[in-house]
Design an enzyme around this catalytic site. Structure first.
Site, PDB file in Angstrom:
ATOM      1  N   GLU A   1     -26.812 -25.927 -26.233  1.00  0.00           N
ATOM      2  CA  GLU A   1     -26.243 -25.961 -24.875  1.00  0.00           C
ATOM      3  C   GLU A   1     -25.931 -27.365 -24.358  1.00  0.00           C
ATOM      4  O   GLU A   1     -26.359 -27.743 -23.271  1.00  0.00           O
ATOM      5  CB  GLU A   1     -27.175 -25.213 -23.907  1.00  0.00           C
ATOM      6  CG  GLU A   1     -27.383 -23.769 -24.293  1.00  0.00           C
ATOM      7  CD  GLU A   1     -28.406 -23.020 -23.425  1.00  0.00           C
ATOM      8  OE1 GLU A   1     -28.878 -23.591 -22.423  1.00  0.00           O
ATOM      9  OE2 GLU A   1     -28.737 -21.866 -23.776  1.00  0.00           O
TER      10      GLU A   1
ATOM     11  N   ASN B   1     -25.581 -24.554 -31.208  1.00  0.00           N
ATOM     12  CA  ASN B   1     -25.726 -23.260 -30.534  1.00  0.00           C
ATOM     13  C   ASN B   1     -25.363 -23.373 -29.049  1.00  0.00           C
ATOM     14  O   ASN B   1     -25.821 -24.303 -28.362  1.00  0.00           O
ATOM     15  CB  ASN B   1     -27.201 -22.830 -30.677  1.00  0.00           C
ATOM     16  CG  ASN B   1     -27.463 -21.396 -30.274  1.00  0.00           C
ATOM     17  OD1 ASN B   1     -26.776 -20.478 -30.735  1.00  0.00           O
ATOM     18  ND2 ASN B   1     -28.461 -21.185 -29.418  1.00  0.00           N
TER      19      ASN B   1
ATOM     20  N   HIS C   1     -24.659 -13.869 -24.713  1.00  0.00           N
ATOM     21  CA  HIS C   1     -25.317 -13.141 -23.621  1.00  0.00           C
ATOM     22  C   HIS C   1     -24.173 -12.557 -22.810  1.00  0.00           C
ATOM     23  O   HIS C   1     -23.565 -13.232 -21.991  1.00  0.00           O
ATOM     24  CB  HIS C   1     -26.148 -14.104 -22.755  1.00  0.00           C
ATOM     25  CG  HIS C   1     -27.321 -14.667 -23.476  1.00  0.00           C
ATOM     26  ND1 HIS C   1     -28.407 -13.896 -23.824  1.00  0.00           N
ATOM     27  CD2 HIS C   1     -27.581 -15.913 -23.932  1.00  0.00           C
ATOM     28  CE1 HIS C   1     -29.299 -14.649 -24.459  1.00  0.00           C
ATOM     29  NE2 HIS C   1     -28.812 -15.876 -24.543  1.00  0.00           N
TER      30      HIS C   1
ATOM     31  N   GLU D   1     -27.874 -14.843 -29.895  1.00  0.00           N
ATOM     32  CA  GLU D   1     -28.748 -14.402 -28.789  1.00  0.00           C
ATOM     33  C   GLU D   1     -28.150 -13.180 -28.098  1.00  0.00           C
ATOM     34  O   GLU D   1     -28.161 -13.066 -26.867  1.00  0.00           O
ATOM     35  CB  GLU D   1     -28.938 -15.546 -27.781  1.00  0.00           C
ATOM     36  CG  GLU D   1     -29.475 -16.828 -28.412  1.00  0.00           C
ATOM     37  CD  GLU D   1     -29.852 -17.918 -27.408  1.00  0.00           C
ATOM     38  OE1 GLU D   1     -29.959 -17.633 -26.201  1.00  0.00           O
ATOM     39  OE2 GLU D   1     -30.042 -19.059 -27.853  1.00  0.00           O
TER      40      GLU D   1
ATOM     41  N   ASP E   1     -27.194 -10.028 -26.187  1.00  0.00           N
ATOM     42  CA  ASP E   1     -27.659  -8.938 -25.323  1.00  0.00           C
ATOM     43  C   ASP E   1     -26.474  -8.537 -24.455  1.00  0.00           C
ATOM     44  O   ASP E   1     -25.562  -9.320 -24.232  1.00  0.00           O
ATOM     45  CB  ASP E   1     -28.921  -9.271 -24.502  1.00  0.00           C
ATOM     46  CG  ASP E   1     -28.933 -10.628 -23.853  1.00  0.00           C
ATOM     47  OD1 ASP E   1     -27.841 -11.173 -23.573  1.00  0.00           O
ATOM     48  OD2 ASP E   1     -30.026 -11.157 -23.601  1.00  0.00           O
TER      49      ASP E   1
END
Ligand code: 9MR
Length: 355
Positions: free
Chosen positions: A162, A203, A239, A267, A269
């Site tokens: 990030e 990432n 996400h 990651e 979701d």
């Protein structure tokens, strides 16, 4: 009605109550397990989850599900700077070593998360006083101690996490303030020196909703490659939400593939309540829309070149341990398992994505 039948009905309704979703006090409408005995371990590429060390320790159902379903493991928090390295000369390997031991005992790949981030830093770092050389040494020592500790056990690392804002500018993190943006390249070099066999990833999130951010990330990783900086993969956190368009998700995946790097959906979701509606309930219709989105993401991913399929990792395991309801203080059901460890429609969506 016979006494026996009555008793059976009472028992069934009690069991139904035990099955209730704590957030909404509504029974989960989709708890039917798929009819076949396939697990996510049988997917044609590694399928993982971010796991929580204290839940693995305290909750047997959680642990059993992790062992049964996944072929790859990421520590949700146990390998972050603040957890591993709480004081300048103190390393705390307990949680991370436990996760690694569980993964190894069950033949699972371990993905390391994360060597460098602007968050989850201990106060000794945020308060650190030192010149550029001292900061460089701090960065290098942390990366090399951690990668060295897990050498031969952790297959891959999120080296930098990030680094960008959503508008594509560099985040003004403590690392950028102290070392300038090119510390990123050196972080990859330090990691490679400590374990030449570990695959190294950049990432980040937002590839699917911000073109500016996506472009900045692609420019960074392309320039690292061109300069000969050791980078092997790109993590798309993903996400996302049930109503994100397939076109946006496809653009995120396709542009990552174009770099030639391995691509990790790192990651995943799929939120059902992105508008923070406090009274939203989980319905069969939402469950089906979520399943369809899981399926389309898996399908798009399965279509990329095999050599670039590092895998898909979901962030947390069940709706009961997801970070989302906690972080946003809202009801939500983002994962393929419900809080009773049962497979949701989303689970079948994942399996259907590779049919
Ligand atoms: O799920 C993680 C949560 O438990 C932590 O409190 C938080 C801060 O360390 O990090 C969460 O995980 C994040 C991940 O490390 C990086 N991408 C975003 C994830 C969700 O916030």
């Amino acid at each position: 009605m016979t006494k026996k039948l009555f008793a059976a009905l009472v028992l069934a309704s009690l069991l139904g109550c035990a099955n209730m979703d704590h957030t909404t006090l509504m029974p989960d409408p989709v708890t039917t397990p798929p009819s076949n005995s396939a697990t996510l371990k049988d997917m044609p590429f590694p399928f993982g989850a971010a796991v929580n060390a204290s839940l693995l320790r305290s909750n047997a159902s959680y642990k059993a599900l992790v062992v049964k379903e996944f072929s790859s493991i990421t520590a949700e928090n146990a390998m972050k700077f603040g957890t591993l390295h709480p004081a300048e000369s103190t390393y705390n390997w307990t949680d991370a070593d436990e996760i690694v031991a569980l993964a190894q005992a069950n033949g699972k790949r371990i993905h390391g998360h994360t060597l460098n981030w602007y968050k989850s830093l201990p106060t000794w770092v945020t308060n650190f006083q030192g010149d550029t050389q001292a900061w460089e040494n701090l960065l290098k020592t942390h990366i090399q101690t951690v990668v060295g500790h897990f050498k031969g056990k952790v297959a891959s690392w999120d080296v930098v996490n990030e680094a960008f804002e959503d508008d594509g500018t560099y985040r003004n993190s403590i690392w950028v303030q102290k070392l300038g943006t090119d510390y990123i390249a050196r972080a990859f070099q330090y990691a490679r020196q400590a374990d030449p066999d570990a695959l190294l990833f950049y990432n980040d999130y937002g590839h699917e909703y911000s073109t500016a951010k996506r472009t900045a990330i692609l420019n960074l990783v392309t320039s690292l490659k061109t300069r000969g900086i050791p980078i092997d993969g790109l993590g798309l956190q993903m996400h996302t939400r049930y109503n994100q368009t397939d076109a946006n998700i496809s653009a995120a995946i396709t542009s990552a593939v174009a770099t030639g790097l391995k691509v990790h959906i790192s990651e995943l979701d799929i939120a059902l309540n992105p508008d923070n509606n406090q009274s939203l309930t989980y319905t069969a219709s939402l469950a089906d829309q979520q399943a369809a989105k899981y399926k389309s993401i898996v399908k798009m991913y399965y279509a990329i070149p095999k050599a670039q399929q590092f895998g898909i990792t979901i962030w947390n395991v069940t709706d009961g341990d997801s970070w989302i309801p906690v972080e946003y203080n809202r009801p939500d059901w983002p994962l393929p398992f419900d809080r009773n460890y049962q497979r949701k429609a989303a689970y079948q969506g994942i399996l259907d994505g590779v049919k």
